[in-house]
Write a protein that holds these residues in place. Structure first.
Motif, PDB file in Angstrom:
ATOM      1  N   ALA A 120     -66.238 -41.925  20.639  1.00  0.00           N
ATOM      2  CA  ALA A 120     -66.016 -42.288  21.896  1.00  0.00           C
ATOM      3  C   ALA A 120     -66.474 -43.708  22.420  1.00  0.00           C
ATOM      4  CB  ALA A 120     -66.915 -41.470  22.941  1.00  0.00           C
ATOM      5  N   LEU A 121     -67.617 -44.072  21.813  1.00  0.00           N
ATOM      6  CA  LEU A 121     -68.390 -45.274  22.163  1.00  0.00           C
ATOM      7  C   LEU A 121     -67.239 -46.762  21.678  1.00  0.00           C
ATOM      8  CD1 LEU A 121     -72.145 -45.294  21.558  1.00  0.00           C
ATOM      9  CD2 LEU A 121     -70.780 -45.101  23.900  1.00  0.00           C
ATOM     10  N   ALA A 122     -66.561 -46.208  20.458  1.00  0.00           N
ATOM     11  CA  ALA A 122     -65.812 -47.294  19.794  1.00  0.00           C
ATOM     12  C   ALA A 122     -64.619 -47.340  20.561  1.00  0.00           C
ATOM     13  CB  ALA A 122     -65.472 -46.944  18.529  1.00  0.00           C
ATOM     14  N   ASP A 123     -64.127 -45.972  21.078  1.00  0.00           N
ATOM     15  CA  ASP A 123     -62.889 -45.967  21.793  1.00  0.00           C
ATOM     16  C   ASP A 123     -62.901 -46.806  23.255  1.00  0.00           C
ATOM     17  OD1 ASP A 123     -61.615 -44.832  19.763  1.00  0.00           O
ATOM     18  OD2 ASP A 123     -61.727 -42.810  20.645  1.00  0.00           O
ATOM     19  N   ALA A 124     -64.113 -46.690  23.743  1.00  0.00           N
ATOM     20  CA  ALA A 124     -64.263 -47.324  25.096  1.00  0.00           C
ATOM     21  C   ALA A 124     -64.514 -48.819  24.913  1.00  0.00           C
ATOM     22  CB  ALA A 124     -65.738 -46.665  25.738  1.00  0.00           C
ATOM     23  N   GLY A 125     -64.719 -49.358  23.763  1.00  0.00           N
ATOM     24  CA  GLY A 125     -65.008 -50.603  23.584  1.00  0.00           C
ATOM     25  C   GLY A 125     -66.281 -51.119  23.885  1.00  0.00           C
ATOM     26  N   VAL A 126     -67.436 -50.300  23.637  1.00  0.00           N
ATOM     27  CA  VAL A 126     -68.664 -50.535  23.952  1.00  0.00           C
ATOM     28  C   VAL A 126     -69.247 -51.697  22.473  1.00  0.00           C
ATOM     29  CG1 VAL A 126     -71.174 -49.663  23.633  1.00  0.00           C
ATOM     30  CG2 VAL A 126     -69.170 -48.526  24.871  1.00  0.00           C
TER      31      VAL A 126
ATOM     32  N   LEU B 159     -71.194 -45.469  34.402  1.00  0.00           N
ATOM     33  CA  LEU B 159     -71.343 -46.485  35.587  1.00  0.00           C
ATOM     34  C   LEU B 159     -71.050 -47.811  35.375  1.00  0.00           C
ATOM     35  CD1 LEU B 159     -74.026 -44.644  37.881  1.00  0.00           C
ATOM     36  CD2 LEU B 159     -71.618 -44.973  38.398  1.00  0.00           C
ATOM     37  N   LEU B 160     -71.841 -48.226  34.425  1.00  0.00           N
ATOM     38  CA  LEU B 160     -71.931 -49.615  34.037  1.00  0.00           C
ATOM     39  C   LEU B 160     -70.446 -50.043  33.556  1.00  0.00           C
ATOM     40  CD1 LEU B 160     -73.508 -52.276  33.281  1.00  0.00           C
ATOM     41  CD2 LEU B 160     -73.950 -51.451  31.058  1.00  0.00           C
ATOM     42  N   LEU B 161     -69.756 -49.545  32.736  1.00  0.00           N
ATOM     43  CA  LEU B 161     -68.723 -49.779  32.352  1.00  0.00           C
ATOM     44  C   LEU B 161     -67.472 -50.025  33.493  1.00  0.00           C
ATOM     45  CD1 LEU B 161     -67.878 -48.572  28.685  1.00  0.00           C
ATOM     46  CD2 LEU B 161     -69.274 -50.475  29.483  1.00  0.00           C
ATOM     47  N   SER B 162     -67.653 -49.029  34.541  1.00  0.00           N
ATOM     48  CA  SER B 162     -66.787 -48.999  35.425  1.00  0.00           C
ATOM     49  C   SER B 162     -67.242 -50.069  36.456  1.00  0.00           C
ATOM     50  CB  SER B 162     -66.968 -47.508  36.281  1.00  0.00           C
ATOM     51  OG  SER B 162     -66.524 -46.458  35.816  1.00  0.00           O
ATOM     52  N   PHE B 163     -68.374 -50.747  36.404  1.00  0.00           N
ATOM     53  CA  PHE B 163     -68.533 -51.894  37.287  1.00  0.00           C
ATOM     54  C   PHE B 163     -68.148 -53.427  36.569  1.00  0.00           C
ATOM     55  CE2 PHE B 163     -71.589 -55.383  37.716  1.00  0.00           C
ATOM     56  CZ  PHE B 163     -71.413 -55.489  39.093  1.00  0.00           C
TER      57      PHE B 163
ATOM     58  N   PRO C 140     -61.244 -55.899  30.652  1.00  0.00           N
ATOM     59  CA  PRO C 140     -60.349 -55.082  30.496  1.00  0.00           C
ATOM     60  C   PRO C 140     -60.635 -54.232  29.123  1.00  0.00           C
ATOM     61  CG  PRO C 140     -59.742 -57.231  30.255  1.00  0.00           C
ATOM     62  CD  PRO C 140     -60.953 -57.421  30.971  1.00  0.00           C
ATOM     63  N   LYS C 141     -61.424 -54.803  28.297  1.00  0.00           N
ATOM     64  CA  LYS C 141     -61.512 -54.202  26.769  1.00  0.00           C
ATOM     65  C   LYS C 141     -62.079 -52.904  27.057  1.00  0.00           C
ATOM     66  CE  LYS C 141     -66.148 -55.679  25.065  1.00  0.00           C
ATOM     67  NZ  LYS C 141     -66.796 -56.164  23.873  1.00  0.00           N
ATOM     68  N   PHE C 142     -63.063 -52.501  28.016  1.00  0.00           N
ATOM     69  CA  PHE C 142     -63.741 -51.278  28.474  1.00  0.00           C
ATOM     70  C   PHE C 142     -62.754 -50.367  28.889  1.00  0.00           C
ATOM     71  CE2 PHE C 142     -67.496 -54.319  29.035  1.00  0.00           C
ATOM     72  CZ  PHE C 142     -68.113 -54.130  27.496  1.00  0.00           C
ATOM     73  N   GLN C 143     -62.867 -49.012  28.311  1.00  0.00           N
ATOM     74  CA  GLN C 143     -62.203 -47.954  28.772  1.00  0.00           C
ATOM     75  C   GLN C 143     -63.294 -46.583  29.236  1.00  0.00           C
ATOM     76  OE1 GLN C 143     -58.833 -47.962  29.213  1.00  0.00           O
ATOM     77  NE2 GLN C 143     -59.120 -50.227  28.386  1.00  0.00           N
ATOM     78  N   VAL C 144     -63.263 -46.205  30.458  1.00  0.00           N
ATOM     79  CA  VAL C 144     -64.242 -45.268  30.571  1.00  0.00           C
ATOM     80  C   VAL C 144     -63.820 -43.917  30.201  1.00  0.00           C
ATOM     81  CG1 VAL C 144     -65.288 -44.317  32.733  1.00  0.00           C
ATOM     82  CG2 VAL C 144     -64.918 -46.582  32.596  1.00  0.00           C
ATOM     83  N   ARG C 145     -62.517 -43.619  30.191  1.00  0.00           N
ATOM     84  CA  ARG C 145     -62.200 -42.085  29.714  1.00  0.00           C
ATOM     85  C   ARG C 145     -62.711 -41.427  28.640  1.00  0.00           C
ATOM     86  NH1 ARG C 145     -58.690 -38.260  27.886  1.00  0.00           N
ATOM     87  NH2 ARG C 145     -57.931 -36.942  29.320  1.00  0.00           N
ATOM     88  N   PRO C 146     -62.855 -42.129  27.475  1.00  0.00           N
ATOM     89  CA  PRO C 146     -63.330 -41.729  26.183  1.00  0.00           C
ATOM     90  C   PRO C 146     -64.853 -41.075  26.626  1.00  0.00           C
ATOM     91  CG  PRO C 146     -62.161 -43.631  25.760  1.00  0.00           C
ATOM     92  CD  PRO C 146     -62.166 -43.478  27.210  1.00  0.00           C
TER      93      PRO C 146
END
Length: 316
Positions: free
Chosen positions: A35-41, A239-243, A247-253
């Motif tokens: 999930a973290l990888a898919d979210a771009g963390v 919350l942080l990624l939503s802020f 564009p590399k960050f994805q919250v849904r995963p």
């Protein structure tokens, strides 16, 4: 708040493990990893790096050690999808137990220390750098350190080779103005370092304080899924990624893994906003007493806890 130099480090397994002795099964860790990888963390702090002699595997889970066999079970046969970090505590890891980076799966080792341990922390971090790792020093509990001692400590850190130094609100005691003052102090005393922030949520300010730190120029940001972490927990990653407007960050995963893996743990362990954790944060004290209260059959007798803590703080 788009700034390409910002890096996000997820501490779900490492900090969350403080609440259950790192007894997360492989399914949990694998789903968090993907999930973290898919979210771009940028980094996943998958646990602590400890010597086998420091802890009993019958009492703590594998993420207190981050052995290579354990890491390989999570990564699997495919190419590693995200950089992996582990935290090292002074006195709980022998130098010889740290593998050369090229022989393992960890990318970063973060050394945690108190202000009186800076020399030892720098030595350990330099040893890790010499073995090829990215490193940080996380200076803990600075809310309890006087200005002169903190200035001397930062001056010492400025002289070491470690490129990233963390401002850590270990007790969740800071407010926005504290973050602003400290961020300025860290940057002025260590102008060649990158500064990070690790905020605890005792007063429901971890997210707000992280935002304040970003505005001040701090670029390494710690967070956890659903805020899971020791005591009151941490800045919530979703919350942080939503802020962050990258564009590399994805919250849904993150939402999906929270639903499938984090929320079930919510039924087993208590982290987040509870009065005992709030009291320890307001009093700028380690949450050990609050954690003991929360693990007892008196966790809802919050007035008694408040009276005991405030009386002790007042010396009554």
């Amino acid at each position: 708040m788009f700034r390409p130099e910002i890096k996000v480090i997820d501490c779900t397994v490492r900090d969350g493990g403080l609440m259950n002795k790192w007894q997360f099964d492989d399914t949990f860790v694998k789903q968090v990893y993907h999930a973290l990888a898919d979210a771009g963390v940028d980094y996943m702090e998958i646990g602590y790096l400890s010597s086998e002699s420091a802890f009993d595997r019958k009492e703590v889970g594998p993420w207190r050690f981050c052995g290579e066999k354990d890491l390989q079970r999570i990564i699997g046969d495919s190419e590693k999808k995200i950089k992996l970090s582990a935290m090292a505590d002074i006195g709980r890891i022998d130098y010889d137990d740290i593998p050369v980076r090229s022989e393992g799966s960890l990318d970063m080792i973060r050394v945690a220390c108190y202000v009186h341990q800076i020399d030892k922390a720098a030595a350990l971090a330099h040893h890790c750098m010499d073995k090829g790792y990215e490193t940080t020093i996380n200076l803990m509990a600075v809310s309890t350190v006087g200005p002169r001692d903190l200035e001397e400590g930062l001056n010492d850190l400025a002289k070491c080779r470690v490129p990233i130094i963390y401002l850590v609100d270990s007790f969740g005691a800071f407010y926005q103005e504290d973050i602003e003052v400290l961020a300025k102090m860290y940057m002025e005393r260590m102008p060649e370092k990158t500064i990070g922030i690790h905020a605890h949520n005792n007063q429901q300010l971890a997210f707000a304080n992280t935002i304040s730190s970003i505005i001040c120029g701090i670029n390494y940001l710690d967070a956890t899924l659903y805020g899971i972490g020791r005591g009151a927990g941490n800045c919530p990653l979703e919350l942080l990624l939503s802020f962050l407007k990258n564009p590399k960050f994805q919250v849904r995963p993150l939402i999906k893994v929270i639903e499938e893996q984090i929320l079930p743990w919510r039924e087993k362990i208590d982290w987040g906003y509870f009065i005992p954790y709030m009291v320890s944060g307001v009093l700028n004290q380690h949450p050990r007493a609050a954690m003991a209260c929360m693990e007892s059959d008196k966790k809802n007798e919050v007035t008694e806890f408040y009276d005991q803590m405030t009386s002790a703080a007042a010396g009554i």
